[in-house]
Scaffold this motif. Structure first.
Motif, mmCIF file in Angstrom:
data_model
loop_
_atom_site.group_PDB
_atom_site.id
_atom_site.type_symbol
_atom_site.label_atom_id
_atom_site.label_comp_id
_atom_site.label_asym_id
_atom_site.label_seq_id
_atom_site.Cartn_x
_atom_site.Cartn_y
_atom_site.Cartn_z
ATOM 1 N N ASN A 281 0.838 -1.196 0.000
ATOM 2 C CA ASN A 281 0.000 0.000 0.000
ATOM 3 C C ASN A 281 0.874 1.248 0.000
ATOM 4 O O ASN A 281 2.057 1.193 0.323
ATOM 5 C CB ASN A 281 -0.911 0.020 1.242
ATOM 6 N N ASP A 282 0.283 2.373 -0.358
ATOM 7 C CA ASP A 282 1.015 3.635 -0.352
ATOM 8 C C ASP A 282 1.568 3.916 1.049
ATOM 9 O O ASP A 282 0.895 3.660 2.058
ATOM 10 C CB ASP A 282 0.102 4.792 -0.752
ATOM 11 N N ALA A 283 2.777 4.470 1.100
ATOM 12 C CA ALA A 283 3.390 4.769 2.398
ATOM 13 C C ALA A 283 4.585 5.687 2.195
ATOM 14 O O ALA A 283 5.096 5.838 1.085
ATOM 15 C CB ALA A 283 3.827 3.485 3.106
ATOM 16 N N VAL B 240 13.637 10.329 2.434
ATOM 17 C CA VAL B 240 12.275 9.852 2.632
ATOM 18 C C VAL B 240 11.497 10.058 1.340
ATOM 19 O O VAL B 240 11.528 11.151 0.749
ATOM 20 C CB VAL B 240 11.584 10.594 3.791
ATOM 21 N N PHE B 241 10.800 9.016 0.907
ATOM 22 C CA PHE B 241 10.087 9.044 -0.369
ATOM 23 C C PHE B 241 8.659 8.549 -0.157
ATOM 24 O O PHE B 241 8.433 7.564 0.540
ATOM 25 C CB PHE B 241 10.789 8.149 -1.394
ATOM 26 N N HIS B 242 7.712 9.257 -0.765
ATOM 27 C CA HIS B 242 6.321 8.788 -0.714
ATOM 28 C C HIS B 242 6.116 7.862 -1.907
ATOM 29 O O HIS B 242 6.220 8.273 -3.058
ATOM 30 C CB HIS B 242 5.340 9.953 -0.774
ATOM 31 N N LEU B 243 5.821 6.592 -1.628
ATOM 32 C CA LEU B 243 5.755 5.588 -2.673
ATOM 33 C C LEU B 243 4.368 4.948 -2.727
ATOM 34 O O LEU B 243 3.705 4.781 -1.702
ATOM 35 C CB LEU B 243 6.796 4.491 -2.424
ATOM 36 N N TYR C 245 12.381 6.233 -12.530
ATOM 37 C CA TYR C 245 13.030 7.024 -11.484
ATOM 38 C C TYR C 245 12.019 7.608 -10.508
ATOM 39 O O TYR C 245 11.003 8.178 -10.902
ATOM 40 C CB TYR C 245 13.835 8.143 -12.141
ATOM 41 N N VAL C 246 12.319 7.462 -9.207
ATOM 42 C CA VAL C 246 11.499 8.034 -8.151
ATOM 43 C C VAL C 246 12.214 9.187 -7.463
ATOM 44 O O VAL C 246 11.663 10.253 -7.246
ATOM 45 C CB VAL C 246 11.127 6.957 -7.106
ATOM 46 N N GLY C 247 13.476 8.970 -7.095
ATOM 47 C CA GLY C 247 14.237 9.996 -6.399
ATOM 48 C C GLY C 247 15.608 9.487 -6.017
ATOM 49 O O GLY C 247 15.945 8.323 -6.261
ATOM 50 N N HIS C 248 16.409 10.348 -5.421
ATOM 51 C CA HIS C 248 17.770 9.962 -5.046
ATOM 52 C C HIS C 248 18.235 10.797 -3.858
ATOM 53 O O HIS C 248 17.615 11.802 -3.492
ATOM 54 C CB HIS C 248 18.738 10.170 -6.225
ATOM 55 N N ALA C 249 19.346 10.385 -3.266
ATOM 56 C CA ALA C 249 20.009 11.149 -2.209
ATOM 57 C C ALA C 249 21.467 10.725 -2.202
ATOM 58 O O ALA C 249 21.787 9.588 -2.533
ATOM 59 C CB ALA C 249 19.358 10.882 -0.853
ATOM 60 N N TYR C 250 22.357 11.642 -1.817
ATOM 61 C CA TYR C 250 23.766 11.259 -1.749
ATOM 62 C C TYR C 250 24.486 12.013 -0.643
ATOM 63 O O TYR C 250 24.051 13.076 -0.192
ATOM 64 C CB TYR C 250 24.457 11.459 -3.108
#
Length: 263
Positions: free
Chosen positions: A82-84, A201-204, A171-176
């Motif tokens: 589910n979405d989270a 933190v990503f809303h998926l 692609y959803v997102g990234h961080a470095y």
């Protein structure tokens, strides 16, 4: 322009210097790197330790025009029912292998999150230099202009030696870790603190996801392709609406029980 030329020159110098010590080229796989399945309606967390990334620069190579070699990263996966909101974190880890070899710490990690998975058994595994993968790269990036299929900041595709449809990573997102500028401006998504740890933190929405993890520090590589330890954590936090529904449900149960007692 000058800095870009220097980066490009150094990349190929390091490549040539490390050819004699390269590990065997592995196809994309998730062995030992599956965070598991999360409902998304209850808080949960999964940790994977004792993994290695090959080299200091795998992730950063996917941010420039010639893309990157997926063999320089490690692929992880997880499933969401589910979405989270999902928090993903990676940190350096020093450890000793079962064979007694010391695996160095020192990675400055970067990661990208994608909806989609690489081919898994019973399908053949994907890799950058399959005929199909090279055809995809040539069509998108220009003939001979890429080092691999990996793209850190956008969608990409890769396939195997069979005629299977390509694996598509949306692609959803990234961080470095830190803040990086290799001559074309600071790459967005850095945490500004080079402390060998990064999180995002990503809303998926519900589905299958891949995380590709690699290094962001190209210039500090004294040895071209060292093994660097890394540990990762995926934590799932239900959406606020889910909590509200849960509380409302508990309230109704309590109200119903109260009425029965009064009757």
């Amino acid at each position: 322009m000058k800095e870009t030329f220097v980066k490009s020159t150094l990349k190929y110098a390091l490549l040539l210097a490390g050819l004699t010590s390269l590990p065997a080229m592995a196809h994309i796989g998730y062995g030992g790197r599956d965070f598991g399945s999360f409902t998304g309606t209850t808080a949960a967390s999964s940790t994977i330790t004792n993994q290695t990334v090959t080299g200091l620069h795998g992730w950063i190579d996917g941010t420039d025009a010639d893309w990157g070699d997926s063999h320089r990263l490690r692929a992880y996966r997880f499933h969401l029912d589910n979405d989270a909101d999902v928090k993903i974190a990676f940190q350096e880890q020093a450890f000793v292998t079962s064979a007694g070899a010391s695996v160095a710490a020192g990675i400055m990690p970067g990661f990208s999150v994608y909806r989609g998975l690489a081919h898994v058994a019973p399908f053949a595994a994907d890799y950058d230099f399959s005929v199909g993968s090279e055809a995809i790269r040539d069509a998108v990036g220009g003939v001979g202009l890429t080092e691999g299929s990996f793209r850190a900041l956008t969608d990409w595709s890769i396939t195997n030696d069979n005629t299977d449809p390509a694996s598509v990573f949306t692609y959803v997102g990234h961080a470095y870790d830190g803040s990086v500028d290799y001559g074309t401006g600071v790459i967005a998504g850095g945490d500004g603190l080079a402390d060998h740890f990064v999180s995002g933190v990503f809303h998926l929405t519900a589905g299958d996801y891949s995380i590709f993890v690699g290094g962001t520090d190209y210039f500090s590589s004294a040895t071209p392709f060292p093994s660097l330890g890394v540990t990762g954590v995926v934590s799932v936090v239900p959406e606020p609406e889910t909590y509200a529904m849960l509380l409302a449900g508990l309230g109704l149960i309590g109200f119903s029980a109260s009425r029965r007692r009064k009757l």
